[in-house]
Design a protein around this motif. Structure first.
Motif, short mmCIF file in Angstrom:
data_model
loop_
_atom_site.label_atom_id
_atom_site.label_comp_id
_atom_site.label_asym_id
_atom_site.label_seq_id
_atom_site.Cartn_x
_atom_site.Cartn_y
_atom_site.Cartn_z
N ARG A 227 0.83 -1.20 0.00
CA ARG A 227 0.00 0.00 0.00
C ARG A 227 0.87 1.26 0.00
NH1 ARG A 227 -4.91 1.70 4.13
NH2 ARG A 227 -5.41 3.66 3.06
N ASP A 231 0.79 3.99 -2.95
CA ASP A 231 0.55 5.41 -2.69
C ASP A 231 1.64 6.27 -3.32
OD1 ASP A 231 -1.74 4.89 -1.33
OD2 ASP A 231 -0.94 5.23 0.67
N ASN A 297 -9.70 3.83 1.67
CA ASN A 297 -8.97 4.90 2.36
C ASN A 297 -9.82 5.54 3.45
OD1 ASN A 297 -6.63 4.60 0.91
ND2 ASN A 297 -7.06 6.24 -0.54
N GLY A 362 -3.20 9.43 1.88
CA GLY A 362 -4.47 8.77 1.61
C GLY A 362 -5.56 9.71 1.16
N THR A 366 -7.30 10.23 -2.45
CA THR A 366 -8.77 10.08 -2.49
C THR A 366 -9.41 11.26 -3.19
OG1 THR A 366 -8.78 8.75 -0.47
CG2 THR A 366 -10.84 9.85 -1.07
#
Length: 400
Positions: A227, A231, A297, A362, A366
């Protein structure tokens, strides 16, 4: 600086033949001569034009030349126009003084000496042109100075942005190193421990009933690293404007249920319960992988900062036809002044740093995903009162 400057000359006399003769005498390239048969007509022209020189006959019916000069000296627009008086009267000294007291720069007597008239007009026209050229150059210098100041400000702004980018890069590398070190250290210690047991012949920890938990711990650490890497890759793509979406028909309600199921173990580890309110189906056209990323998220943040209290997700269709998703937790909350900042890259609140580790990417990712879908994301929160993140998505992509 070479510029073309038109010089306008005003001649005032109540006799047309005098105006014609004087105009013929002072006319020249680059000059425009305006004639006025009275002081009143001259005032009208003075309001419409900027003159380099006014040649005014003293003795005129109605308003005479001296009175016209006094009016000109009383107005800011015409105060600085040089005035040459012309008179057919004798050369009495007091009469000339009256002209100078009224604001004249020179006094001519009729009959006029053509050479003297031309010479004096040339002097005043040259003075006017030099003054206009100087004013133009000063204005150009002032504009250049303003432009230079703007460039300096832009350079200072760019320098600040570069310094900020360098700080962000350094902070980013530091955070990435720290965040990756945690799961790597855990995996490394687990591997060392297993090797120690193997060296001692202790195979009991590798029993069939213990392997699932062991594998789950490894997978959790690997997922954390994946993750983090995802990212970082997403942020890199966003900086190059290369983050794309591939839309297709998606059932948002089914997707939300799948995300909640996938986070079941993470919720248990956080001591939280996730509740989901969703219709049987809510179909739209989105990038399924990216929308799953958005839901994950938001729920992950709610679990991370929710303080072990229940987390609620609501999925529904709005009256306007858009899809609406909200995720509410009962955790530490976010101060109003931080509501916008938390959606920027690497931005985190002081409270969030105390409660959990993270890169601060995050919510940034998003928001970018929601924006790419033509949607909107916002937050309603206050310190100590939990947070409610709201996402609105159009059911169909915007036509381009």
């Amino acid at each position: 600086m070479n510029i073309d400057i038109e010089s306008k000359l005003l001649i005032v006399d109540d006799l047309p033949e005098n105006l014609l003769a004087l105009e013929a005498l002072i006319r020249a390239p680059g000059r425009t001569v305006y004639r006025a048969l009275s002081a009143e007509a001259a005032l009208t022209l003075l309001l419409e034009h900027e003159f380099a020189l006014a040649i005014v006959d003293v003795q005129m019916p109605g308003m005479n030349g001296f009175e016209l000069a006094e009016l000109m000296r009383g107005t800011e627009r015409t105060r600085h126009i040089p005035i040459i008086f012309v008179s057919a009267a004798g050369r009495e000294l007091n009469y000339a003084f009256q002209g100078y007291e009224s604001g004249a720069v020179d006094f001519l007597h009729k009959p006029l000496d053509p050479h003297a008239v031309v010479s004096k007009v040339n002097v005043f026209v040259d003075l006017y042109q030099h003054r206009k050229a100087l004013r133009h150059e000063m204005e150009s210098l002032a504009a250049a100075h303003r432009k230079q100041e703007e460039l300096v400000q832009q350079l200072q702004h760019t320098q600040r942005e570069l310094e900020r980018a360098v700080r962000m890069r350094d902070d980013f590398m530091s955070m990435v190193s720290h965040e990756l070190r945690t799961p790597l250290n855990t995996l490394y210690l687990e591997a060392q421990l297993r090797q120690l047991h193997l060296s001692k012949g202790n195979l009991a920890i590798f029993a069939a009933d213990r392997l699932p938990a062991m594998i789950e711990r490894d997978q959790r650490q690997i997922r954390n690293m994946v993750r983090l890497i995802d990212d970082m890759l997403d942020v890199t793509r966003m900086r190059r404007d290369a983050l794309s979406i591939q839309t297709k028909p998606v059932d948002l309600a089914v997707l939300a249920r799948a995300v909640v199921d996938n986070l079941h173990q993470q919720a248990e580890a956080a001591g939280c319960v996730i509740t989901l309110q969703a219709p049987h189906e809510l179909r739209g056209v989105w990038d399924e992988f990216r929308i799953e990323q958005v839901l994950t998220n938001l729920l992950t943040n709610a679990l991370r900062y929710g303080g072990g209290k229940p987390v609620e997700m609501v999925v529904q269709q709005q009256v306007d036809g858009s899809a609406h998703v909200s995720v509410r937790d009962q955790g530490i909350g976010i101060a109003p002044e931080d509501h916008e900042r938390i959606f920027e890259q690497f931005e985190r609140t002081d409270d969030s740093r105390k409660h959990a580790a993270g890169l601060g990417l995050g919510l940034y990712i998003t928001r970018k995903i929601v924006d790419l879908h033509g949607g909107h994301i916002g937050v309603d929160s206050a310190p100590g009162q939990g947070s409610r993140f709201v996402v609105d998505l159009p059911l169909q992509p915007a036509k381009t």
